[in-house]
Design an enzyme around this catalytic site. Sequence first.
Site, mmCIF file in Angstrom:
data_model
loop_
_atom_site.group_PDB
_atom_site.id
_atom_site.type_symbol
_atom_site.label_atom_id
_atom_site.label_comp_id
_atom_site.label_asym_id
_atom_site.label_seq_id
_atom_site.Cartn_x
_atom_site.Cartn_y
_atom_site.Cartn_z
ATOM 1 C CD GLU A 47 55.433 36.888 19.930
ATOM 2 O OE1 GLU A 47 56.397 37.470 19.381
ATOM 3 O OE2 GLU A 47 54.369 36.593 19.336
ATOM 4 C CG ASN A 110 51.780 34.522 20.892
ATOM 5 O OD1 ASN A 110 52.230 34.749 22.017
ATOM 6 N ND2 ASN A 110 52.448 34.742 19.775
ATOM 7 C CE LYS A 127 51.325 38.292 17.652
ATOM 8 N NZ LYS A 127 52.637 37.632 17.315
ATOM 9 C CD GLU A 146 52.970 34.781 15.647
ATOM 10 O OE1 GLU A 146 53.769 35.581 15.167
ATOM 11 O OE2 GLU A 146 52.273 35.028 16.643
ATOM 12 C CB CYS A 172 54.862 40.150 18.630
ATOM 13 S SG CYS A 172 56.271 40.135 17.505
ATOM 14 C CG ASN A 197 59.747 35.752 19.888
ATOM 15 O OD1 ASN A 197 59.891 34.537 19.979
ATOM 16 N ND2 ASN A 197 59.731 36.509 20.946
HETATM 17 N N1 ING Z 1 56.550 38.822 14.554
HETATM 18 C C1 ING Z 1 56.658 39.873 13.606
HETATM 19 C C2 ING Z 1 56.247 41.231 14.176
HETATM 20 O O1 ING Z 1 55.156 41.728 14.005
HETATM 21 C C3 ING Z 1 56.367 40.702 11.335
HETATM 22 C C4 ING Z 1 55.980 39.607 12.308
HETATM 23 C C5 ING Z 1 57.710 40.983 11.060
HETATM 24 C C6 ING Z 1 55.386 41.448 10.748
HETATM 25 C C7 ING Z 1 58.039 42.020 10.176
HETATM 26 C C8 ING Z 1 55.700 42.493 9.867
HETATM 27 C C9 ING Z 1 57.029 42.787 9.567
HETATM 28 O O2 ING Z 1 57.141 41.827 14.769
HETATM 29 C C10 ING Z 1 55.513 38.427 15.320
HETATM 30 N N2 ING Z 1 55.717 37.377 16.138
HETATM 31 O O3 ING Z 1 54.427 38.968 15.285
#
Ligand code: ING
Length: 312
Positions: A47, A110, A127, A146, A172, A197
């Site tokens: 991503e 995204n 996304k 985001e 992601c 990411n």
């Molecule tokens: N990053 C994270 C993901 O879904 C996240 C956001 C992290 C959500 C940890 C929940 C727990 O991997 C992105 N860019 O969506």
Amino acid sequence: MPRTLTVAGAQTGPIARDESRAAVVRRLIALLREAHAGGARLVVFPELALTTFFPRWWLEDQAEIDAFFEREMPGPDTRPLFEEAARLGVGFYLGYAELVEHGGIARRFNTTVLVDAAGRIIGRYRKVHLPGHRDFLPDRPYQHLEKKYFEPGDLGFPVRRAFDANVGMCICNDRRWPETYRVMGLQDVELVLVGYNTPVPSVMTPQYDHLAAFHNHLSMQAGAYQNSCFVVGVAKAGREEGSDLLAGSCIVAPSGEIIAQASTEGDEVILATCRLDLCAINKRTTFNFAAHRRTEHYGLITERTGALPPPG
Ligand code: ING
């Protein structure tokens, strides 16, 4: 003759804020060449593979924000990647921040594109599930904005025939939502490509930060198993501008087993030869959707957005 596809996950290490597109593209080309040398016909990049994960910062100057976006794909800086891929006869998935004008209005997504072995864009995905928050949260070491910088995707979850397979894409946070895989599963998807990411700590759920790697693989293994497809999950990883990004890039088989996994937090190629006919085992039995699903009981999944508790 079994139908196989050798796929590579091209994990990248951190991308610094001031790293030029040209320098990043040189890294991506090196990974593409290594993947090609390993026999890959399709390479999956992360991503937002062209820039640092800028949603970690609260930015107000629109020109500063838009410097992280691509107005054309390929553009002058990314064309060398498309040209080298075409020269090698390798297709790829590339995640990036897309700025597009619709009727004179700037739209920001995204996005990822799927590029065929001749360097042509044959698919695009934006996304759908944007995690995090829209407003500045002062008590956090960094933000996850985001929802501030991107609109939710408007292209759904299309599956297309490519590389002799039924190929779908997501990005992601999409990989954490069963709806993502099931919408593609109902299009008979055999290969789901997903770049990510994932900041650790996540700033939203510190209670689960120690489980970040587990939840990453759990989400993709469940999606693969429950829809009997391969999943290729590829990270931008490592310590990026003072924030750690989860690694753990992997290739998951329709059985749910991980068949390839990164072992570093840097630029690293993982490879697997996917025997696509393995998808048929559960598509014909355990997850034969036509034989077993009872859609008359699933209405709430699309009728209701948020959960409502039972009365009383
Ligand atoms: N990053 C994270 C993901 O879904 C996240 C956001 C992290 C959500 C940890 C929940 C727990 O991997 C992105 N860019 O969506």
